[in-house]
Motif scaffolding. Structure first.
Motif, PDB file in Angstrom:
ATOM      1  N   ASP A 197       7.312  -4.284  -8.413  1.00  0.00           N
ATOM      2  CA  ASP A 197       6.035  -4.792  -8.943  1.00  0.00           C
ATOM      3  C   ASP A 197       5.028  -3.659  -9.090  1.00  0.00           C
ATOM      4  N   VAL A 198       4.951  -2.810  -8.081  1.00  0.00           N
ATOM      5  CA  VAL A 198       3.976  -1.714  -8.140  1.00  0.00           C
ATOM      6  C   VAL A 198       4.352  -0.733  -9.253  1.00  0.00           C
ATOM      7  N   LEU A 199       5.637  -0.428  -9.395  1.00  0.00           N
ATOM      8  CA  LEU A 199       6.048   0.509 -10.463  1.00  0.00           C
ATOM      9  C   LEU A 199       5.711  -0.076 -11.835  1.00  0.00           C
ATOM     10  N   GLU A 200       5.892  -1.369 -11.982  1.00  0.00           N
ATOM     11  CA  GLU A 200       5.555  -1.999 -13.264  1.00  0.00           C
ATOM     12  C   GLU A 200       4.045  -1.981 -13.498  1.00  0.00           C
ATOM     13  N   GLU A 201       3.274  -2.230 -12.445  1.00  0.00           N
ATOM     14  CA  GLU A 201       1.809  -2.159 -12.582  1.00  0.00           C
ATOM     15  C   GLU A 201       1.363  -0.770 -13.016  1.00  0.00           C
ATOM     16  N   LEU A 202       2.004   0.249 -12.462  1.00  0.00           N
ATOM     17  CA  LEU A 202       1.577   1.622 -12.745  1.00  0.00           C
ATOM     18  C   LEU A 202       2.049   2.114 -14.108  1.00  0.00           C
ATOM     19  N   THR A 203       3.148   1.570 -14.621  1.00  0.00           N
ATOM     20  CA  THR A 203       3.743   2.139 -15.838  1.00  0.00           C
ATOM     21  C   THR A 203       3.849   1.145 -16.991  1.00  0.00           C
ATOM     22  N   GLY A 204       3.589  -0.120 -16.727  1.00  0.00           N
ATOM     23  CA  GLY A 204       3.732  -1.140 -17.767  1.00  0.00           C
ATOM     24  C   GLY A 204       5.158  -1.658 -17.817  1.00  0.00           C
ATOM     25  N   GLY A 210      13.310  -7.813  -0.421  1.00  0.00           N
ATOM     26  CA  GLY A 210      11.849  -7.927  -0.230  1.00  0.00           C
ATOM     27  C   GLY A 210      11.130  -6.628  -0.571  1.00  0.00           C
ATOM     28  N   PRO A 211      11.418  -5.525   0.144  1.00  0.00           N
ATOM     29  CA  PRO A 211      10.766  -4.262  -0.194  1.00  0.00           C
ATOM     30  C   PRO A 211      11.071  -3.785  -1.611  1.00  0.00           C
ATOM     31  N   TYR A 212      12.269  -4.084  -2.099  1.00  0.00           N
ATOM     32  CA  TYR A 212      12.600  -3.676  -3.472  1.00  0.00           C
ATOM     33  C   TYR A 212      11.635  -4.330  -4.458  1.00  0.00           C
ATOM     34  N   SER A 213      11.396  -5.630  -4.291  1.00  0.00           N
ATOM     35  CA  SER A 213      10.546  -6.292  -5.289  1.00  0.00           C
ATOM     36  C   SER A 213       9.092  -5.849  -5.162  1.00  0.00           C
ATOM     37  N   VAL A 214       8.659  -5.476  -3.964  1.00  0.00           N
ATOM     38  CA  VAL A 214       7.298  -4.918  -3.836  1.00  0.00           C
ATOM     39  C   VAL A 214       7.222  -3.593  -4.606  1.00  0.00           C
ATOM     40  N   LEU A 240       0.842  -1.206   0.000  1.00  0.00           N
ATOM     41  CA  LEU A 240       0.000   0.000   0.000  1.00  0.00           C
ATOM     42  C   LEU A 240       0.877   1.256   0.000  1.00  0.00           C
ATOM     43  N   ALA A 241       1.941   1.214   0.779  1.00  0.00           N
ATOM     44  CA  ALA A 241       2.844   2.374   0.855  1.00  0.00           C
ATOM     45  C   ALA A 241       3.561   2.596  -0.479  1.00  0.00           C
ATOM     46  N   ALA A 242       3.952   1.505  -1.134  1.00  0.00           N
ATOM     47  CA  ALA A 242       4.652   1.629  -2.419  1.00  0.00           C
ATOM     48  C   ALA A 242       3.739   2.286  -3.446  1.00  0.00           C
ATOM     49  N   GLU A 243       2.472   1.920  -3.439  1.00  0.00           N
ATOM     50  CA  GLU A 243       1.535   2.505  -4.397  1.00  0.00           C
ATOM     51  C   GLU A 243       1.425   4.019  -4.182  1.00  0.00           C
ATOM     52  N   ILE A 244       1.341   4.430  -2.938  1.00  0.00           N
ATOM     53  CA  ILE A 244       1.231   5.863  -2.645  1.00  0.00           C
ATOM     54  C   ILE A 244       2.530   6.585  -3.025  1.00  0.00           C
ATOM     55  N   ALA A 245       3.661   6.008  -2.631  1.00  0.00           N
ATOM     56  CA  ALA A 245       4.958   6.637  -2.914  1.00  0.00           C
ATOM     57  C   ALA A 245       5.129   6.841  -4.419  1.00  0.00           C
TER      58      ALA A 245
END
Ligand code: AR6
Length: 181
Positions: free
Chosen positions: A172-179, A165-169, A135-140
């Motif tokens: 994943d979120v950056l890839e979801e947001l940008t492709g 661990g946190p890096y891969s979270v 959740l924090a990664a998505e906001i950041a």
């Protein structure tokens, strides 16, 4: 991992925030600016006592949750340290999302007004403050991408994750947001 928008970019890296060669380092502070463990402990240990002396003098009332203040960087190679106060996770119904977003936004505003080209940030609130990483990664990352839409400074936003661990979270979120790249 990185994603670019013109001459601006978001980078994700594994490492220690104190070792980043950037204009501004962001500290994960508390609202009393009293120092502590985690990122806060590492920044004050590496930066030396002048940082705490300055924040005590300039911000005697501390810094509210969801905001940030700036100081010089002592022995660190950065020009400034921004002390950002993320929320303590309380289950998600106590304005944590808005507060985390505004803490990040305030960091970018301060970076821009101090003419910084590059800023390195930790995963605010994701340690002692218990914010769920995904959740924090998505906001950041959403806050960073939105910032780039309307501002030219800083040009580099680097998230420094402490381990795989946190890096891969975050990745994943950056890839979801940008492709995919
Ligand atoms: N470099 C990069 N990331 C780090 C480092 C480092 N040197 N050390 C820890 N992390 P935290 P918070 C990661 O607890 O949750 C302090 O006592 C860590 O694994 O530093 O905002 C303050 O004084 C986690 O993913 O910050 C406050 O009282 C993330 O950075 C309180 O903790 C943030 O963890 C703030 O808690």
């Amino acid at each position: 991992m990185e994603r670019r928008w013109g001459n601006q970019r978001i980078e994700l890296t594994i490492g220690d925030i104190t070792e980043q060669n950037v204009d501004i380092l962001v500290n994960a502070a508390n609202s009393r600016l009293a120092g502590g463990g985690g990122v806060d402990g590492a920044i004050h240990a590496a930066g030396g006592p002048s940082i705490m002396e300055e924040t005590r003098h300039r911000y005697p009332h501390g810094c509210p949750t969801g905001s940030a203040v700036i100081s010089s960087a002592g022995n660190l190679s950065a020009r400034y340290v921004i002390h950002a106060v993320g929320p303590i996770w309380q289950g998600g119904h106590a304005h944590e999302e808005k507060e985390l977003e505004s803490a990040y936004k305030r960091c970018f505003e301060l970076a821009a007004t101090h003419d910084a080209t590059s800023i390195a940030l930790p995963a605010l609130s994701c340690g002692a403050y218990g914010y769920p990483l995904d959740l924090a990664a998505e906001i950041a990352l959403k806050t960073s991408i939105l910032w780039f839409k309307f501002h030219t400074q800083p040009r580099l936003i680097r998230f420094v994750l402490y381990s795989e661990g946190p890096y891969s979270v975050f990745a994943d979120v950056l890839e979801e947001l940008t492709g995919p790249s």
